[in-house]
Design a protein around this motif. Structure first.
Motif, PDB file in Angstrom:
ATOM      1  N   ARG A   1       0.834  -1.204   0.000  1.00  0.00           N
ATOM      2  CA  ARG A   1       0.000   0.000   0.000  1.00  0.00           C
ATOM      3  C   ARG A   1       0.868   1.252   0.000  1.00  0.00           C
ATOM      4  O   ARG A   1       0.627   2.193  -0.780  1.00  0.00           O
ATOM      5  CB  ARG A   1      -0.908  -0.006   1.226  1.00  0.00           C
ATOM      6  CG  ARG A   1      -1.816   1.219   1.323  1.00  0.00           C
ATOM      7  CD  ARG A   1      -2.612   1.207   2.610  1.00  0.00           C
ATOM      8  NE  ARG A   1      -1.740   1.274   3.784  1.00  0.00           N
ATOM      9  CZ  ARG A   1      -1.242   2.405   4.279  1.00  0.00           C
ATOM     10  NH1 ARG A   1      -1.511   3.570   3.706  1.00  0.00           N
ATOM     11  NH2 ARG A   1      -0.455   2.373   5.336  1.00  0.00           N
TER      12      ARG A   1
ATOM     13  N   VAL B   1      -6.603   1.140  -2.854  1.00  0.00           N
ATOM     14  CA  VAL B   1      -5.721  -0.020  -3.027  1.00  0.00           C
ATOM     15  C   VAL B   1      -6.517  -1.247  -2.596  1.00  0.00           C
ATOM     16  O   VAL B   1      -7.126  -1.246  -1.525  1.00  0.00           O
ATOM     17  CB  VAL B   1      -4.438   0.123  -2.192  1.00  0.00           C
ATOM     18  CG1 VAL B   1      -3.567  -1.133  -2.315  1.00  0.00           C
ATOM     19  CG2 VAL B   1      -3.650   1.358  -2.636  1.00  0.00           C
TER      20      VAL B   1
ATOM     21  N   CYS C   1      -4.005  -0.566  -7.575  1.00  0.00           N
ATOM     22  CA  CYS C   1      -4.142   0.823  -7.147  1.00  0.00           C
ATOM     23  C   CYS C   1      -4.772   1.605  -8.286  1.00  0.00           C
ATOM     24  O   CYS C   1      -4.205   1.672  -9.389  1.00  0.00           O
ATOM     25  CB  CYS C   1      -2.784   1.419  -6.787  1.00  0.00           C
ATOM     26  SG  CYS C   1      -2.837   3.153  -6.285  1.00  0.00           S
TER      27      CYS C   1
END
Length: 267
Positions: free
Chosen positions: A223, A243, A258
């Protein structure tokens, strides 16, 4: 006139006032007149092409499409003569898996228990991984798609790569040159942002293989690096992004997506 291995996906964008004037048959009949131009091969597993009808103007350049071991790209637009505007997606060469994914199929909802996963799904995941992960390994080792790579780790918990996803077909010309990449930040086409973090560990097939603190650390690192790449390379802040994981995934190597918050996942 196009090879039998070439797969077409035609998406119709119809204006309400001409809907009654066009038909599926008219569009299909226009396919033999299609001209295709290589959009961006990028050293990848298969290529994207832009398509337009003979006699109609080519579609305006949108930054190069994409290529790779993921999904297909979008082509150009034209008219079938029926008054309908459409875009064409061309994948070359198209594998049986790609054709199957684009073909109509019955959709059912299945509640996957742990027993079902262990007895059915995991064996399927392992089989699929053995068929397709050679390309993924090459990408993770930076042997392929270097111009798409934005981050490469090497040790836990950053044993993954961050790449431009092949679904981001509006991306500008791909390059590993830092000077070229400075032009990416704030570009109009960043509205289509789509990045992918792919684990370099071949034993991690899906999010079901994540365990305890090591799994949490890996996910958090993915992330962080996805959001960092989105901001530092493209100028897109975290509050405009999400994400996430897919399950079942499109390929069986743990990977996180993403995208822009307003991105609508096809299908």
């Amino acid at each position: 006139f196009i090879s039998l291995f070439l797969y077409f996906f035609i998406s119709l964008f119809l204006y309400f006032f001409i809907f009654s004037r066009c038909s599926k048959e008219a569009v299909v009949a226009a396919i033999p007149a299609l001209q295709v131009d290589l959009a961006n091969h990028s050293g990848a597993e298969y290529s994207y092409y832009e398509g337009h009808l003979c006699g109609s103007p080519p579609p305006p350049p949108h930054g190069g499409g994409g290529s790779g071991g993921s999904e297909g790209g979008s082509g150009g637009s034209g008219s079938s003569g029926s008054g309908a505007a459409y875009s064409v997606e061309v994948i070359w060469p198209a594998s049986e898996r790609q054709i199957q994914r684009k073909s109509p199929a019955e959709v059912v909802l299945v509640a996957e228990s742990r027993a079902l996963y262990e007895t059915v799904v995991r064996a399927h995941a392992i089989d699929q991984a053995s068929r397709s992960n050679g390309w993924i390994d090459a990408v993770c080792r930076l042997e392929k798609e270097k111009e798409r790579n934005l981050f490469s780790g090497g040790g836990f918990p950053k044993n993954f790569v961050v790449n431009v996803d092949t679904k981001w077909t509006s991306h500008g010309p791909l390059s590993a040159d830092p000077e070229v990449r400075t032009l990416w930040r704030g570009a109009d086409w960043t509205s289509g942002l789509y990045l992918l973090a792919i684990s370099q560990d071949p034993t991690l097939l899906t999010m079901r293989d994540l365990r305890g603190e090591p799994g949490a650390s890996l996910v958090d690192s993915m992330r962080v690096e996805l959001l960092r790449a989105a901001w530092e390379v493209y100028g897109v802040p975290a509050n405009q992004l999400r994400v996430f994981f897919h399950y079942q995934p499109q390929f069986y190597r743990l990977h996180a997506h993403c995208t822009r918050i307003d991105f609508v996942t096809p299908g």
